[in-house]
Design a protein around this motif. Structure first.
Motif, short mmCIF file in Angstrom:
data_model
loop_
_atom_site.label_atom_id
_atom_site.label_comp_id
_atom_site.label_asym_id
_atom_site.label_seq_id
_atom_site.Cartn_x
_atom_site.Cartn_y
_atom_site.Cartn_z
N ASN A 135 31.28 39.87 40.37
CA ASN A 135 32.65 40.62 40.75
C ASN A 135 32.86 41.84 41.59
O ASN A 135 33.82 42.59 41.56
N TYR A 151 37.42 33.76 40.91
CA TYR A 151 37.08 34.60 39.92
C TYR A 151 38.07 35.19 39.21
O TYR A 151 38.23 35.34 37.93
N VAL A 157 41.83 38.27 35.69
CA VAL A 157 41.81 39.87 36.27
C VAL A 157 43.22 40.24 36.16
O VAL A 157 44.31 39.52 36.84
N ARG A 231 27.73 42.30 36.55
CA ARG A 231 29.13 42.68 36.68
C ARG A 231 29.01 44.07 36.76
O ARG A 231 28.77 44.78 35.97
N VAL A 247 37.26 43.93 39.28
CA VAL A 247 36.57 43.41 40.43
C VAL A 247 36.76 44.50 41.51
O VAL A 247 37.61 45.35 41.19
#
Ligand SMILES: Cc1cc2nc3c(=O)[nH]c(=O)nc-3n(C[C@H](O)[C@H](O)[C@H](O)COP(=O)(O)OP(=O)(O)OC[C@H]3O[C@@H](n4cnc5c(N)ncnc54)[C@H](O)[C@@H]3O)c2cc1C
Ligand code: SF4
Ligand code: SF4
Lengths: 442, 149
Positions: A135, A151, A157, A231, A247
């Motif tokens: 991310n 993603y 997200v 991550r 992210v």
């Protein structure tokens, strides 16, 4: 070894326009364009429109699919040049293919800058780590945008952290907000888009972003990031605050790197140095686009200005000269257009100059907070050298014309800031040139 | 190529060119309808600029080296190599306003319709003479080849 008359490394704004210009002059010579990427052709500035879901991935292509066959240009995808021998005039790809050429153009753009950030556990952030992380993203290629979009969709997200409030950071912000995400934008300088925004223009856009439940941290940067497996989970800023990250987009700029040329083989500074014909210091080797340092008509010296219109013009110039014409690049200056959810802005040139009698700098501005309207014109030695328009951008190009043509505006100073400024207020000679002329030499 | 030439000394600022342009680029192509029910979604692509007795009508000059084409990030703004006409392909345009940023004539506007796209003079490609020219009562606009001037 394969031989070609023209070898163009880079299949984007500069490279494609160079190829087209070569073909205008030379219908027969063999032209090969190489790219390390696997997409046929796409426009970099469109990747954030794709990210925002405004256009499908196919529409990021800006030349028709038959462009290469129609112009008889040999296009090689997935061909990364790892060494360019400027003396032997040959290039070698990662898979070992060799290309001998008469003339070559380096149009490889820039690569994303990765700032020095500590990763909890002792490492430093680098390209490898970004590639491995699930991310953390850079955002300069269509593939970057594709991965980021996938993603976001897969993981639902809701908030994006953007490091860097320059052109790419703001384009990313525009896309995320459009998608309904909240953003946290972190910028080192005291304002966003510091290249051409002043505090006022920046604050209008910043406020708009804050209205959307999002946040901007200026005079700040990420000092350290925390990872869980692959991550990123948290970022620690210079001011000590911590933010949770779903992210992270690293968008602090691009640098004109040419790792495939031996150091010293070409004169470089902030980019490959070129003359007005886009020739490098090595014979028959040209360069154009984000990778070069070329004439900035306002700075009075050569600079690296990484924007699309200049990459196009430099590419054309290079192509014409490669094919034997003698055509000089007129130079350019930085300019930018961004729209953050309905507030449009265009800024160009030297916008951070302060009024100064001795240097003959005048600054005219008008601000209407109720309508997010802001206009500022910067004049130096009676010529416009910069302009900011926020809220109403109509006819912004007239200012670009004044800057480019170095028009003396001392007689129209009182009108230049007016809301309905148009050609009719321009100095008589220049107006006549525009209105009666054919529309060519501007 | 044939282009529109401006004879500003004959322009009286009547703005008929704007009206005809607007109708020509309307859905209905009918003057009353265009002005009554399409209002707000239409804008002329020719602009009359006026101060006192001075006036002229300006539209895209279809530049030889068109800055808007160089600046366009989507490939929407194109110059037709055979006709020389510069047009914006509305299906490709993404409304980034790069073209507005560079046109030294200020000849491009935001289309007032729902989609964010650029709007500019297309020289009425399907007409023999652009409507602004054919409807100017004073020949303040002329459509011709420079050679014949
Ligand atoms: C997200 C984003 C938004 C942007 N928005 C705007 C905007 O709104 N307006 C604007 O003016 N500018 C914008 N820009 C900047 C603009 O995209 C660039 O100025 C422009 O793309 C430069 O073109 P170029 O041809 O010089 O290089 P690039 O577009 O960077 O293309 C480089 C080419 O070289 C190839 N290449 C690189 N290295 C190698 C190698 N070793 N071997 C083979 N091939 C190689 C690449 O695959 C690519 O084809 C934006 C940039 C980004 C990333
Ligand atoms: S829109 Fe402006 S820059 Fe483009 S061709 Fe017309 S006059 Fe020239
Ligand atoms: S607004 Fe449309 S035509 Fe103008 S530069 Fe952007 S994409 Fe091209």
């Amino acid at each position: 070894m394969e031989k070609t008359d023209y070898l163009i490394i880079g299949n984007s704004a500069a490279g494609i326009n160079a190829a087209e210009a070569i073909r205008e002059q030379d219908g027969r010579g063999k032209v090969i364009i190489l790219t390390e990427e696997s997409y046929l052709n796409y426009s970099k500035p469109l990747i954030t429109y794709y990210l925002a879901g405004k256009i499908p991935i196919e529409q990021t292509g800006w030349q028709q699919g038959d462009f290469y066959s129609r112009l008889d240009i040999d296009i090689r995808l997935n061909t990364k040049i790892v060494h360019l021998d400027v003396e032997q005039k040959k290039a070698i790809s990662a898979s070992g293919d060799k290309f001998g050429f008469q003339k070559a153009l380096i149009a490889t753009g820039g690569s994303p800058i990765i700032p020095a950030i500590e990763v909890d556990g002792g490492k430093k952030l680098d390209k490898k780590l970004i590639n491995r992380a699930e991310n953390i993203f850079t955002l300069t290629t269509l593939e970057d945008a594709r991965k980021l979009k996938a993603y976001i969709e897969k993981n639902g997200v809701e908030k994006a952290t953007i490091l860097g409030g320059g052109l790419i950071g703001l384009k990313a912000a525009e896309a995320f907000l459009e998608l309904g995400l909240r953003i946290e934008l972190i910028e080192l300088s005291d304002r966003i888009l510091s290249a051409t925004f002043d505090k006022q223009a920046s604050s209008i856009v910043e406020e708009r972003i804050r209205d959307l439940n999002s946040n901007i941290f200026t005079q700040n940067t990420i000092e350290k990031i925390y990872m869980e497996g692959n991550r990123i989970t948290k970022a620690q800023l210079t001011d000590g605050s911590n933010i949770d990250c779903q992210v992270l987009v690293v968008a602090v700029g691009v640098a004109p790197e040419v790792p495939f040329v031996d150091s010293g083989a070409l004169d470089t500074d902030r980019g490959i140095k070129v003359n007005q014909f886009m020739e490098t210091s090595a014979p028959e080797i040209f360069a154009a686009g984000d990778v070069v340092q070329a004439r900035d008509i306002l700075a009075g010296e050569d600079r690296n200005i990484a924007i699309w219109p200049l990459a196009v013009m430099q590419g054309k110039t290079a192509g014409l000269n490669m094919a034997g014409s003698h055509y000089a690049y007129g130079g350019g200056f930085f300019m930018n257009s961004v729209e953050i959810l309905g507030v449009s802005s265009i800024s160009m040139g030297l916008t951070s100059l302060e009024p100064d009698d001795s240097r003959k700098v005048e600054v005219l501005s008008q601000f209407k907070p109720e309508s997010n309207y802001y206009k500022k014109i910067i004049i130096r030695e009676n010529k416009v050298v910069g302009a900011i328009l926020v809220g109403a951008i109509e006819r912004a190009g007239i200012y670009a014309g004044l800057i480019k043509n170095g028009i003396d505006v001392s007689n129209i100073r009182d009108n230049i800031i007016s809301e309905n400024f148009g050609l009719i207020q321009l100095p008589a000679d220049y107006q006549k040139h525009l209105v009666v002329g054919e529309g060519i030499e501007v | 190529m044939k282009k529109i030439y401006i004879q500003e000394e004959y322009c009286i600022g009547c703005r008929l060119c704007e009206i005809y342009c607007q109708v020509k680029h309307s859905k209905s192509k009918k003057i009353i309808k265009a002005f009554k029910s399409e209002q707000g979604q239409l804008m002329p692509r020719v602009l009359v600029e006026e101060i006192g007795h001075n006036s002229f009508a300006i539209q895209c000059r279809h530049c030889v080296d068109a800055p808007c084409v160089d600046a366009c990030i989507s490939g929407a703004m194109k110059k037709n190599i055979s006709t020389g006409v510069v047009t914006c392909d509305q299906d490709k345009c993404v409304g980034c306003w790069s073209c507005i940023m560079v046109c030294p004539y200020g000849a491009i506007s935001k289309d007032p319709g729902e989609r964010k796209i650029a709007s500019k003079c297309d020289l009425c490609e399907d007409e023999e003479i652009p409507v602004c020219v054919s409807n100017c009562p004073n020949e303040a606009l002329k459509f011709m080849d420079m050679e014949d001037k």
